[in-house]
Design a protein around this motif. Sequence first.
Motif, short mmCIF file in Angstrom:
data_model
loop_
_atom_site.label_atom_id
_atom_site.label_comp_id
_atom_site.label_asym_id
_atom_site.label_seq_id
_atom_site.Cartn_x
_atom_site.Cartn_y
_atom_site.Cartn_z
N ALA A 207 -55.58 17.15 -6.86
CA ALA A 207 -54.17 16.51 -6.90
C ALA A 207 -54.44 16.43 -8.44
O ALA A 207 -55.09 15.48 -9.35
CB ALA A 207 -53.75 15.80 -6.20
N LEU A 208 -52.43 16.71 -9.55
CA LEU A 208 -52.12 16.77 -10.68
C LEU A 208 -51.50 15.96 -10.41
O LEU A 208 -50.96 16.08 -10.88
CB LEU A 208 -53.04 18.33 -11.66
CG LEU A 208 -52.46 18.74 -13.29
CD1 LEU A 208 -53.34 17.88 -13.52
CD2 LEU A 208 -51.82 19.87 -13.23
N PHE A 209 -51.95 15.38 -11.74
CA PHE A 209 -51.23 13.97 -12.79
C PHE A 209 -50.32 14.30 -13.62
O PHE A 209 -52.00 14.71 -14.58
CB PHE A 209 -51.64 12.70 -11.60
CG PHE A 209 -51.51 12.28 -10.87
CD1 PHE A 209 -50.00 12.16 -9.71
CD2 PHE A 209 -52.80 12.58 -9.63
CE1 PHE A 209 -50.57 12.25 -8.73
CE2 PHE A 209 -53.07 12.62 -8.68
CZ PHE A 209 -51.50 11.80 -7.63
N LEU A 210 -50.01 14.61 -14.32
CA LEU A 210 -49.11 14.30 -15.48
C LEU A 210 -48.35 12.87 -15.98
O LEU A 210 -47.96 11.80 -15.35
CB LEU A 210 -48.60 15.03 -16.32
CG LEU A 210 -49.17 16.25 -16.78
CD1 LEU A 210 -49.77 17.33 -15.29
CD2 LEU A 210 -48.00 17.29 -17.49
N ASN A 211 -48.71 11.86 -17.34
CA ASN A 211 -48.49 10.97 -17.19
C ASN A 211 -47.07 10.62 -17.96
O ASN A 211 -45.44 10.15 -18.29
CB ASN A 211 -49.23 10.20 -18.88
CG ASN A 211 -48.81 10.41 -20.18
OD1 ASN A 211 -49.00 11.37 -19.63
ND2 ASN A 211 -48.80 10.12 -20.89
N LEU B 183 -51.48 12.88 -21.46
CA LEU B 183 -52.58 12.90 -20.10
C LEU B 183 -52.46 13.75 -18.84
O LEU B 183 -52.03 12.78 -17.84
CB LEU B 183 -52.87 11.01 -19.71
CG LEU B 183 -54.63 10.90 -19.48
CD1 LEU B 183 -55.92 11.34 -19.41
CD2 LEU B 183 -54.42 9.00 -18.93
N PHE B 184 -53.81 14.54 -19.00
CA PHE B 184 -53.48 14.74 -17.30
C PHE B 184 -54.98 14.58 -16.49
O PHE B 184 -56.08 13.68 -16.95
CB PHE B 184 -53.69 16.55 -17.78
CG PHE B 184 -52.80 17.22 -18.35
CD1 PHE B 184 -52.51 17.85 -17.08
CD2 PHE B 184 -52.80 16.23 -19.32
CE1 PHE B 184 -50.50 18.84 -18.13
CE2 PHE B 184 -51.65 18.14 -20.16
CZ PHE B 184 -50.71 18.72 -19.80
N ARG B 185 -54.64 14.28 -15.50
CA ARG B 185 -56.00 13.37 -14.39
C ARG B 185 -55.82 14.08 -13.27
O ARG B 185 -54.96 14.73 -12.32
CB ARG B 185 -55.16 12.39 -13.97
CG ARG B 185 -55.76 11.47 -14.78
CD ARG B 185 -55.17 9.63 -15.44
NE ARG B 185 -53.38 10.36 -14.27
CZ ARG B 185 -53.39 8.91 -12.97
NH1 ARG B 185 -54.01 8.20 -12.55
NH2 ARG B 185 -51.92 9.63 -13.46
N CYS B 186 -56.92 15.03 -13.04
CA CYS B 186 -57.10 15.76 -11.83
C CYS B 186 -58.12 15.09 -10.57
O CYS B 186 -58.96 14.86 -11.26
CB CYS B 186 -58.51 17.04 -12.21
SG CYS B 186 -58.47 18.53 -10.95
N SER B 187 -57.43 14.87 -9.64
CA SER B 187 -58.52 13.87 -8.53
C SER B 187 -58.62 14.95 -7.30
O SER B 187 -57.96 15.72 -7.10
CB SER B 187 -57.12 13.11 -8.13
OG SER B 187 -57.44 12.15 -7.04
N ILE B 188 -60.06 14.87 -7.20
CA ILE B 188 -60.50 15.60 -5.72
C ILE B 188 -60.91 14.72 -5.01
O ILE B 188 -60.86 13.84 -4.97
CB ILE B 188 -62.23 16.46 -6.66
CG1 ILE B 188 -62.83 15.45 -7.16
CG2 ILE B 188 -61.01 16.78 -7.59
CD1 ILE B 188 -64.38 15.71 -7.75
N ASP B 189 -61.23 15.28 -3.58
CA ASP B 189 -61.39 14.82 -2.26
C ASP B 189 -62.73 14.09 -2.34
O ASP B 189 -63.54 14.77 -2.93
CB ASP B 189 -60.97 15.51 -1.30
CG ASP B 189 -61.29 15.10 -0.26
OD1 ASP B 189 -62.46 13.88 -0.24
OD2 ASP B 189 -60.29 15.06 0.67
N GLN B 190 -62.85 12.54 -2.16
CA GLN B 190 -64.11 12.44 -2.46
C GLN B 190 -65.54 13.02 -1.18
O GLN B 190 -66.35 12.77 -1.80
CB GLN B 190 -64.54 10.97 -1.49
CG GLN B 190 -64.17 10.31 -0.54
CD GLN B 190 -63.76 9.09 -0.51
OE1 GLN B 190 -63.74 8.41 -1.34
NE2 GLN B 190 -63.75 8.67 1.05
N GLN B 191 -65.27 14.15 -0.13
CA GLN B 191 -66.03 14.47 0.45
C GLN B 191 -66.48 16.05 0.26
O GLN B 191 -66.57 16.64 0.59
CB GLN B 191 -65.47 14.63 2.09
CG GLN B 191 -64.44 13.35 2.46
CD GLN B 191 -65.94 12.59 2.65
OE1 GLN B 191 -66.80 12.93 3.31
NE2 GLN B 191 -65.35 11.03 2.75
N THR B 192 -65.27 16.35 -0.88
CA THR B 192 -65.67 17.67 -1.93
C THR B 192 -66.01 17.09 -2.63
O THR B 192 -66.00 17.41 -4.04
CB THR B 192 -64.82 17.92 -1.68
OG1 THR B 192 -63.78 18.22 -0.74
CG2 THR B 192 -64.47 19.58 -2.26
N PRO B 193 -67.57 16.95 -3.38
CA PRO B 193 -68.76 17.07 -4.32
C PRO B 193 -68.58 18.10 -5.29
O PRO B 193 -68.35 19.58 -4.89
CB PRO B 193 -69.87 17.12 -3.98
CG PRO B 193 -69.84 17.57 -2.53
CD PRO B 193 -69.30 17.14 -2.08
#
Length: 136
Positions: A29-33, A44-54
Amino acid sequence: MTAQDICRSPGSDEHRDGPGKGGYLPAPALFLNTFSAQEGQLVLFRCSIDQQTPATRIVFCKDGVEVYSLKAQQAELIYPMLLNVTRGSSGTYTCGYQQRNKSNWVRSSALSASQNLTVTGETWHWGTGRHSSKPP
């Protein structure tokens, strides 16, 4: 796999990943402020990955081209990119990630949902708290 491939590709396939290794990795998921900024401001851009997917590598894309990447860290789930906005910063942004398995095959995630950043015709002057209109 070239740097731009992840930014133009929907995700992994067996040709890149090897026999029996196909299938998409979940999209981050991509989030921008903010979705609208002036020249000189920071976004600020934030890329959030799933904890089950290293992941081994995080990639930020603008209009289908890689603009920034960083090495993934174990147990990190959110990866930032700080952008100093210029006139050319307007565009469509996505992020993705890559995994490298024990056989050294690289798998790419599907890309995040796109987020649009618009640069307005004003310039932000840091330290003054003022902005001014750009001439046409």
